[in-house]
Design an enzyme around this catalytic site. Structure first.
Site, mmCIF file in Angstrom:
data_model
loop_
_atom_site.group_PDB
_atom_site.id
_atom_site.type_symbol
_atom_site.label_atom_id
_atom_site.label_comp_id
_atom_site.label_asym_id
_atom_site.label_seq_id
_atom_site.Cartn_x
_atom_site.Cartn_y
_atom_site.Cartn_z
ATOM 1 N N THR A 121 1.022 -1.011 -0.085
ATOM 2 C CA THR A 121 0.337 0.270 -0.063
ATOM 3 C C THR A 121 0.607 0.968 -0.130
ATOM 4 O OG1 THR A 121 -1.783 -1.419 1.437
ATOM 5 C CG2 THR A 121 -1.375 1.198 1.094
ATOM 6 N N ARG A 134 -12.642 -8.440 -2.488
ATOM 7 C CA ARG A 134 -11.964 -8.329 -1.060
ATOM 8 C C ARG A 134 -10.878 -7.847 -0.304
ATOM 9 N NH1 ARG A 134 -6.470 -6.980 0.489
ATOM 10 N NH2 ARG A 134 -6.155 -8.252 2.399
ATOM 11 N N HIS A 189 0.264 -6.715 5.445
ATOM 12 C CA HIS A 189 -0.946 -8.157 5.968
ATOM 13 C C HIS A 189 -2.483 -7.197 6.078
ATOM 14 C CE1 HIS A 189 -2.787 -11.807 5.677
ATOM 15 N NE2 HIS A 189 -2.337 -12.253 5.189
ATOM 16 N N GLY A 190 -2.977 -6.950 4.610
ATOM 17 C CA GLY A 190 -4.010 -6.135 5.400
ATOM 18 C C GLY A 190 -5.466 -6.887 6.818
HETATM 19 N N1 ASP Z 1 -2.734 -3.321 3.266
HETATM 20 C C1 ASP Z 1 -3.022 -3.919 2.246
HETATM 21 C C2 ASP Z 1 -3.952 -4.823 1.756
HETATM 22 O O1 ASP Z 1 -4.340 -5.454 3.125
HETATM 23 C C3 ASP Z 1 -1.867 -3.909 0.970
HETATM 24 C C4 ASP Z 1 -0.747 -4.053 1.448
HETATM 25 O O2 ASP Z 1 -0.543 -2.944 1.774
HETATM 26 O O3 ASP Z 1 0.365 -5.226 1.227
HETATM 27 O O4 ASP Z 1 -5.238 -4.472 1.086
#
Ligand code: ASP
Length: 292
Positions: free
Chosen positions: A153, A181, A206-207
């Protein structure tokens, strides 16, 4: 309430991820470009919200980051994006989830900011974007070869000269995720939060894990006591309970900026009214070595 009048601070990141050596330069220069865009707003007395949007728009335009152009594909081969903006002076939140066909999801989130709903998703989010004159595009235009496997992100946090804080996120989510999702990025208290009385934070990684921990809420709860870096570090220590890597950036109400990550890399750019040039690091080790 704030003792930071006249001072400003900005911190941005390009995602909690692993960076291949050939991508290091693009990550560094992209974050510097994003810092410069937001800092220009803050130096002329613009708002933290405006600065965060300006920084994230730069990151969304650059294919090296998984946001806007360069977003990863879901399990149906589509780009679905999430983004959010929070204004710490009013606690207004604008967020979009699984939106398709817009160039700058963070600007759609900004249009949402003064509306009553805090989060719109899917077709409804797209309709809102269209009705509010967002820049639309063919969803295929957002896809680049490099990003098909990436996970990250982007985010930005700012303190403006009036002592107001803002936080923002933007992401293409996780590669190969189920259609529909949503991760932590559009959820206040999970992937971001901003409150002028406390501080502001944006996370990446990891969201599902970040959301299960309500990581942004944890960081807000301890930032005053621990300072930004330690508050993030303590929250991310909990990631082993839920799995996955993460990184975060934060500024407290006094203007102290900090960051931490447990992912292999996490590019961070920073500039404040007290520093002359943007600083950029690819990972915390570089920051520690520079103080060493
Ligand atoms: N946090 C984001 C999500 O899970 C993706 C990421 O930052 O890797 O959608």
């Amino acid at each position: 309430m704030s003792n930071s009048k006249g001072r400003w601070a900005l911190i941005v990141h390009g995602g909690a991820k692993e960076i291949e050596p050939h991508e290091e330069e693009a990550n560094r220069t992209g974050c510097i470009e994003a810092v410069n865009a937001g800092a220009e707003v803050l130096a002329r007395g613009g708002s933290a919200v405006e600065a965060v949007e300006a920084s994230i728009r730069v990151l969304e335009s650059l294919p090296v980051f998984n946001a806007g152009t360069g977003s990863v594909l879901n399990n149906k081969g589509e780009v679905e994006m999430c983004a959010a903006l929070m204004d710490g002076s009013t606690l207004d939140v604008g967020a979009v989830g699984v939106i398709k066909g817009v160039k700058h999801p963070v600007s759609v989130a900004r249009s949402m900011l003064r509306q009553d709903p805090i989060l719109l998703s899917g077709e409804g989010a797209f309709m809102f974007a269209r009705d509010n004159h967002a820049e639309l595009c063919d969803p295929a235009d957002l896809v680049t070869e490099e990003q098909k496997e990436a996970q990250d992100t982007v985010g930005a946090v700012a303190l403006d000269q009036n002592g107001n804080l803002a936080a923002g996120t933007s992401t293409g989510g996780l590669s190969g995720a189920l259609k529909g999702r949503m991760g932590d990025s559009p959820m206040p208290g999970c992937g971001f939060y901003a409150d002028d009385h406390i501080g502001a934070v944006a996370l990446s990684g990891h969201g599902e894990g970040i959301a299960r921990l309500a990581a942004a809420a944890q960081i807000m709860g301890s930032i005053e006591r621990n300072g930004p870096e330690e508050a993030i570090r303590k929250a991310l220590e909990q990631m082993h309970r839920v799995g996955g890597d993460a990184g975060g950036i934060a500024i407290d109400r006094q203007g102290r900026a900090g960051w931490w990550h447990n992912s292999p890399d996490f590019t961070v750019g920073m500039l404040t009214s007290e520093t002359e040039r943007p600083q950029v690091w690819l990972r915390k080790d570089e920051d520690i070595a520079s103080h060493g």
